[in-house]
Design a protein around this motif. Sequence first.
Motif, short mmCIF file in Angstrom:
data_model
loop_
_atom_site.label_atom_id
_atom_site.label_comp_id
_atom_site.label_asym_id
_atom_site.label_seq_id
_atom_site.Cartn_x
_atom_site.Cartn_y
_atom_site.Cartn_z
N THR A 142 -1.18 -70.11 31.95
CA THR A 142 -1.75 -68.76 31.79
C THR A 142 -2.02 -68.54 30.31
N GLY A 143 -2.24 -67.28 29.90
CA GLY A 143 -2.48 -66.97 28.49
C GLY A 143 -3.95 -66.69 28.23
N LYS A 144 -4.19 -66.17 27.04
CA LYS A 144 -5.56 -65.76 26.65
C LYS A 144 -6.52 -66.94 26.67
N THR A 145 -6.08 -68.07 26.13
CA THR A 145 -6.97 -69.23 26.00
C THR A 145 -7.52 -69.66 27.35
N GLY A 181 -1.89 -74.74 27.45
CA GLY A 181 -2.23 -74.08 26.20
C GLY A 181 -1.15 -74.46 25.21
N ILE A 182 -1.26 -73.93 24.00
CA ILE A 182 -0.18 -74.17 23.02
C ILE A 182 0.17 -72.83 22.36
N GLY A 183 1.46 -72.57 22.27
CA GLY A 183 1.89 -71.32 21.65
C GLY A 183 1.95 -71.47 20.14
N GLN A 219 3.78 -63.04 20.02
CA GLN A 219 2.48 -63.53 20.52
C GLN A 219 2.08 -62.79 21.80
N GLY A 265 4.13 -74.81 28.09
CA GLY A 265 4.93 -73.98 28.99
C GLY A 265 5.68 -73.00 28.11
N LYS A 300 -4.37 -71.15 15.88
CA LYS A 300 -3.78 -72.35 16.47
C LYS A 300 -4.01 -73.59 15.60
N LEU A 355 2.95 -73.48 35.29
CA LEU A 355 3.99 -73.93 34.38
C LEU A 355 5.19 -73.02 34.35
N ASP A 356 4.93 -71.70 34.45
CA ASP A 356 6.02 -70.78 34.13
C ASP A 356 5.82 -69.40 34.73
N HIS A 367 4.94 -74.38 21.48
CA HIS A 367 5.44 -74.69 22.83
C HIS A 367 4.33 -75.09 23.79
C1 F6R Z 1 1.48 -69.90 29.66
C2 F6R Z 1 2.01 -70.96 28.84
C3 F6R Z 1 1.96 -70.90 27.35
C4 F6R Z 1 0.58 -70.57 26.80
C5 F6R Z 1 0.60 -70.50 25.27
C6 F6R Z 1 -0.74 -70.10 24.69
O1 F6R Z 1 1.57 -70.23 31.04
O2 F6R Z 1 2.51 -71.88 29.38
O3 F6R Z 1 2.41 -72.13 26.85
O4 F6R Z 1 -0.34 -71.54 27.22
O5 F6R Z 1 1.58 -69.60 24.86
O6 F6R Z 1 -1.01 -68.77 25.03
P1 F6R Z 1 -2.36 -68.08 24.55
O7 F6R Z 1 -3.47 -68.79 25.19
O8 F6R Z 1 -2.23 -66.65 25.07
O9 F6R Z 1 -2.39 -68.17 23.07
#
Ligand code: F6R
Length: 279
Positions: A54-57, A150-152, A182, A158, A220, A84-85, A156
């Motif tokens: 999930t997430g914006k990306t 995606g990557i946090g 975030q 997930g 990122k 993933l979560d 991270h």
């Molecule tokens: C969400 C997930 C996270 C996001 C990451 C990027 O299911 O697993 O790892 O992919 O935090 O989030 P955005 O795209 O919102 O920057």
Amino acid sequence: MQESPLLHRRGIIACLGFMEVIIQPTDESAAALVARIVAHDLRANPHLVLGLATGKTMERVYRQLVRHHQDSGLDFSLCSTFNLDEYVGLFPSDVNSYRHYMDEHLFRRVNIEPRNTHLPNGLASNLDDECRRYEALIQRFGGVDLQLLGIGRAGHIGFNEPLSALRSRTRVKALTPTTLKQNASAFGGEEKVPRRAITMGVGTIIEARRCLLLATGSSKAEVTAQAVEGPITSMVTATALQLHPRCTVVVDEEAAAKLKEKDYYRWIFENEPEWEEYR
Ligand code: F6R
């Protein structure tokens, strides 16, 4: 010794053994490329087991996949998904739950069978049992074929926050202040973000047959460079993808800004036959 079919298949893929980086001009074209790879794999195997993030990306990727479904009949009816979560303590109907996110952005817009869509249950009375159930279910489906990531900003994948063991399995994880920040805007403030989530482990993720990570935007750039070109460390769990035999990282120019080997990555995308249909 008899080799299992799974090991045998993995063995063939392992021969490829590399991480590839594809740089696209914009966030839109990067997401479009990721969606095309998913569409390609789904057409090749209608029973695909798809790992989802999930997430914006990812919102742009799901918009593109919905377009593939509407414009060219991309068929989701036989595929299964594993997210993933999921946050601990949110009802599926909560607008901030990942179940709600998936319903909104993908599931109710394509012809996927709701019973084939899986997310961890963050409301389970016994969360440890729920984590074990989720792992077993992934195994029962034969493992994930293609895992979207995606990557946090904390590096991270997930919700595998810094110091997550690189062999970790699905479990409950406390979120770092960086992640709480975030994700704060969706909740209307950092203090309202749930402190814990169930997440696939790093070990679970890198067992997927193929990993596909999308990173866009200048926020990122630093963490993408660390993930791709930095040393493998549990401080940046995305670095574990360097151990994966078949991982593709798709970035836009902004997220690529701090990569050292950009020319090499561009050459590969422009010249290797594997990418011909995507150029
Ligand atoms: C969400 C997930 C996270 C996001 C990451 C990027 O299911 O697993 O790892 O992919 O935090 O989030 P955005 O795209 O919102 O920057």
